[in-house]
Design an enzyme around this catalytic site. Structure first.
Site, PDB file in Angstrom:
ATOM      1  N   GLY A  10       0.832  -1.203   0.000  1.00 25.52           N
ATOM      2  CA  GLY A  10       0.000   0.000   0.000  1.00 25.52           C
ATOM      3  C   GLY A  10       0.861   1.246   0.000  1.00 25.52           C
ATOM      4  O   GLY A  10       0.615   2.180   0.758  1.00 25.52           O
ATOM      5  N   GLY A  11       1.875   1.274  -0.885  1.00 20.62           N
ATOM      6  CA  GLY A  11       2.862   2.351  -0.847  1.00 20.62           C
ATOM      7  C   GLY A  11       2.777   3.447  -1.883  1.00 20.62           C
ATOM      8  O   GLY A  11       3.562   4.386  -1.824  1.00 20.62           O
TER       9      GLY A  11
ATOM     10  N   GLY B 283      -0.364   8.508  -0.061  1.00 17.26           N
ATOM     11  CA  GLY B 283      -0.723   8.682   1.341  1.00 17.26           C
ATOM     12  C   GLY B 283       0.374   8.307   2.316  1.00 17.26           C
ATOM     13  O   GLY B 283       1.549   8.630   2.128  1.00 17.26           O
TER      14      GLY B 283
ATOM     15  N   GLY C  88       1.675   5.409   3.079  1.00 17.43           N
ATOM     16  CA  GLY C  88       2.679   4.503   2.538  1.00 17.43           C
ATOM     17  C   GLY C  88       3.735   5.238   1.746  1.00 17.43           C
ATOM     18  O   GLY C  88       4.942   5.002   1.909  1.00 17.43           O
TER      19      GLY C  88
ATOM     20  N   SER D 104      -6.072   1.221  13.087  1.00 13.03           N
ATOM     21  CA  SER D 104      -6.877   2.428  12.927  1.00 13.03           C
ATOM     22  C   SER D 104      -7.480   2.837  14.257  1.00 13.03           C
ATOM     23  O   SER D 104      -7.854   1.977  15.072  1.00 13.03           O
ATOM     24  CB  SER D 104      -8.003   2.204  11.914  1.00 13.03           C
ATOM     25  OG  SER D 104      -8.904   3.294  11.891  1.00 13.03           O
TER      26      SER D 104
ATOM     27  N   TYR E  78     -15.247  -2.179   8.586  1.00 15.26           N
ATOM     28  CA  TYR E  78     -13.881  -1.653   8.603  1.00 15.26           C
ATOM     29  C   TYR E  78     -13.286  -1.730  10.007  1.00 15.26           C
ATOM     30  O   TYR E  78     -12.150  -2.192  10.191  1.00 15.26           O
ATOM     31  CB  TYR E  78     -13.879  -0.212   8.106  1.00 15.26           C
ATOM     32  CG  TYR E  78     -12.537   0.469   8.201  1.00 15.26           C
ATOM     33  CD1 TYR E  78     -11.526   0.194   7.290  1.00 15.26           C
ATOM     34  CD2 TYR E  78     -12.269   1.396   9.219  1.00 15.26           C
ATOM     35  CE1 TYR E  78     -10.289   0.811   7.369  1.00 15.26           C
ATOM     36  CE2 TYR E  78     -11.035   2.020   9.311  1.00 15.26           C
ATOM     37  CZ  TYR E  78     -10.057   1.722   8.392  1.00 15.26           C
ATOM     38  OH  TYR E  78      -8.825   2.331   8.475  1.00 15.26           O
TER      39      TYR E  78
END
Length: 254
Positions: free
Chosen positions: A13-14, A17, A19, A137, A150
């Site tokens: 997930g880089g 944002g 990442g 989160s 989520y």
């Protein structure tokens, strides 16, 4: 500055944002980084921005076959690694009675199953004494309407962090989590968010966060790198980066 010279890192997930901010900090510090994402447009943008210093790989975190292939790619390109940052995630908003089986499965396939098997497949490639950081989160604590699936998927990652930390103790691999609150990323963590929704989320974050502002990707990146390389006597922990949102802080009435 070459504080990370010689370090080899994988960031899932880089391409944008939190990442991407972490990848940039690592590259600036001299690390060799392989980052993954699924959206080809985001990957191409990352290739243009980061240049040849970064290995940019398309990999779907919800696909176990892609995770297996990623393990082979990491082994071939980097060999042993020092840090695995498990950051790929997915979120959609909606009341629980409108959650579909498909949207529920996608949330857990990416956030939960994908994270588990990414660690499962890549942990043998981490050097003894290395580190894993997982993105959880602030939404996994308490209850937030519209975020049931989520929140549940991210709460599972908190349990995984503790269990992975216990299992990897013999190899001195530390496993910790970073728990962001409202962070100003291109999507604010919500897939397909409209400009109107992004503005609304930004305002809500400024209003409800005790520090009265939302955070930046760079602030999350600094927390990730602290856990990865500086917090050498810390494992199984979750570090909030949420401006006090999950800490029960309130402004005094004056």
């Amino acid at each position: 500055m070459n504080r990370y010279a010689g370090k080899k890192v994988v960031v899932t997930g880089g391409p944008h944002g939190m990442g991407l901010a972490t990848v940039k900090a690592l590259l600036d510090g001299g690390a060799e980084v392989l980052l993954t994402g699924q959206n080809e447009a985001n990957l191409e943008a990352a290739r243009r921005e980061l240049g040849p210093e970064a290995h940019v790989v398309r990999s779907d975190t919800s696909s176990l076959s892609d995770i297996d292939a990623l393990g082979a790619i990491v082994r071939d390109r980097l060999g042993a690694i020092d840090l695995l940052f498990v950051n790929a995630g997915f979120a959609s908003l909606g009341p629980f009675d409108l959650v579909t089986e498909a949207s529920f499965d996608k949330t857990f396939d990416i956030n939960t199953n994908g994270a588990f098997f990414t660690v499962h497949r890549l942990s043998p490639l981490i050097r003894d004494g290395g580190s894993i950081v997982v993105t959880t989160s602030a939404a996994s604590d308490g209850g937030t309407a519209g975020m049931s699936a989520y929140s549940g998927s991210k709460a599972a990652l908190r349990a995984f962090t503790r269990a992975f930390a216990a299992e990897l103790l013999p190899r001195r691999i530390r496993v910790n989590a970073v728990s962001p609150g409202f962070i100003k990323t291109p999507t604010m963590g919500i897939a397909g968010a409209s400009e109107k929704l992004l503005a609304s989320l930004g305002k809500e974050g400024n209003d409800v966060t005790p520090m009265k502002r939302i955070g930046s990707p760079d602030e999350v990146a600094r927390a990730v790198l602290f856990l990865a390389f500086e917090a050498t006597f810390t494992t199984g922990a979750e570090l909030p980066v949420d401006g006090g949102l999950g800490q029960g802080l309130f402004l005094p009435h004056v």
